[in-house]
Motif scaffolding. Sequence first.
Motif, PDB file in Angstrom:
ATOM      1  N   UNK A 319       0.829  -1.204   0.000  1.00  0.00           N
ATOM      2  CA  UNK A 319       0.000   0.000   0.000  1.00  0.00           C
ATOM      3  C   UNK A 319       0.863   1.253   0.000  1.00  0.00           C
ATOM      4  N   UNK A 320       1.947   1.242   0.805  1.00  0.00           N
ATOM      5  CA  UNK A 320       2.852   2.392   0.856  1.00  0.00           C
ATOM      6  C   UNK A 320       3.539   2.605  -0.501  1.00  0.00           C
ATOM      7  N   UNK A 321       3.994   1.510  -1.125  1.00  0.00           N
ATOM      8  CA  UNK A 321       4.646   1.618  -2.438  1.00  0.00           C
ATOM      9  C   UNK A 321       3.665   2.135  -3.488  1.00  0.00           C
ATOM     10  N   UNK A 322       2.425   1.685  -3.399  1.00  0.00           N
ATOM     11  CA  UNK A 322       1.405   2.130  -4.347  1.00  0.00           C
ATOM     12  C   UNK A 322       1.146   3.625  -4.203  1.00  0.00           C
ATOM     13  N   UNK A 323       1.021   4.086  -2.943  1.00  0.00           N
ATOM     14  CA  UNK A 323       0.807   5.518  -2.693  1.00  0.00           C
ATOM     15  C   UNK A 323       1.979   6.351  -3.191  1.00  0.00           C
ATOM     16  N   UNK A 324       3.214   5.847  -2.949  1.00  0.00           N
ATOM     17  CA  UNK A 324       4.402   6.564  -3.395  1.00  0.00           C
ATOM     18  C   UNK A 324       4.429   6.671  -4.916  1.00  0.00           C
ATOM     19  N   UNK A 325       4.082   5.566  -5.594  1.00  0.00           N
ATOM     20  CA  UNK A 325       4.058   5.553  -7.052  1.00  0.00           C
ATOM     21  C   UNK A 325       3.015   6.544  -7.585  1.00  0.00           C
TER      22      UNK A 325
END
Length: 470
Positions: A319-325
């Motif tokens: 979820x964190x990687x998705x938000x960062x992307x």
Amino acid sequence: TLLYTIKFEMIQLLLVLFAGQTLANEYQCFPGNWCPSLGKGDAIFQPEDEVMAMCSNDPTCTGYNYIDFDASNSHFGYLCRLTSYPPEQGLLDPNEYSLCGKTQFLNAEGVKPAPNASNQYKCFYGHWCPGGQGSEAIHQPEDEIIAMCGANPKCTGYEYIHYDATLSWGVMCYSPSYPIVNQGKLDENMYLLCGKTAYVDANTGADGDGGDGNEETGGVEYTCYDNVFCPVSESSDAIFASEAEVLAQCAGDATCTGVDYYTGDTYQFGYLCYQKVYSETTTARLDRHRLCGKNAYVDGNEETDGDSKEKEENDQKEEEEKQKEEEEEKKEEEENDKEEDKEDDKEDDKDKKKDDEKDEDEELKYAVIVKAKKEKLACKVKDKCTVKFDAEFENGKKGKKSSFDSVEICKLEAGERKYCKKAAFKKQSWNLTLGSKKSTPSSATGEWICIVTSEGEEYVSVPSAQVTVK
């Protein structure tokens, strides 16, 4: 003649009183109870003894429901066709509602004896013989169907359909066991399935719904939690069958990890559940639901806890990687927009210089022509979709960012403008993205128009853009 008339009327009165007493003795009444809508006919606005008499004279009637609203001086009843009395449900005002069942239907197990069926059959109301396991329709009385099935060694049971007072028929059934597993129920007043006792599952409950499904079904053990439910995103469509049947269906489905069963006053149904871990704190609580998880998926040992925590950590990282992307994409898109705006401003400056050099004829007011760059635009749900329009003056001069008072793009529904938004000027055209950079809602399908306002006049695009999102 007068004496004869008096005697005749007295005899009639005695017959009515005697008949009424006999009818009353055939029923047991339950104050505050009522006949669910599934089992009752139309309202009968007659005194209670008339409704009782109508039920007694109707072989399909198993009881009656009488309602007495003194406050509004309203009294009426219903003929009821339940299979047992009283039904399991909440109670209403005992001074107003009363449910009376014929004594032969006060079976403690809730099973209505099959009409005209001998003891060699066990019957299940609301069930039917599946296609491919039965004969053609036989338009004969039920006792004839029973006789035909008894004389046929291949026949293991029969189905009888009582459609209405004038239409009924039967089917000889060849099912290897009764009741039919993984089968919901139809109208109990219309469908009846009777199996020869030699073919009836010994573990079947009295009402043909299977066992209680409490902890073990089909060789699979479950742990159950009252007033807990399975999330909609992790469950199947509703299955209108008994809890035991839904548990059995789950036991035979490798992807099913548990069952959520709802027990209401009138309706009962279940869901196959696919969540990975079961416990009392799995989801929020909800009355009248019962969540049973296969023991292999019940949270209760260190290994399961560790797997669950690891899954939560992995999900959080994703979820964190998705938000960062998404943030990086948004930032990149904003920078691209700024660059495009700079280019547009440069073009505007060039156009302004050229305009200053033109003669006074160029300063006359011209109409604006607006049209879609693509009249038919096919987009995908998982892709970006942008409608684009060109706007130029009647004299052929291209419109620029500062040429018009305003530019909007709207969806046209039944002749009305909906979802209007200010258009963006990019690469010499007026654009609107229908959704996000990565997806487009299917609701964007339809006709989109561009409205340009110049010198107080409104100009609408011709042609418009017809968008299809799949």
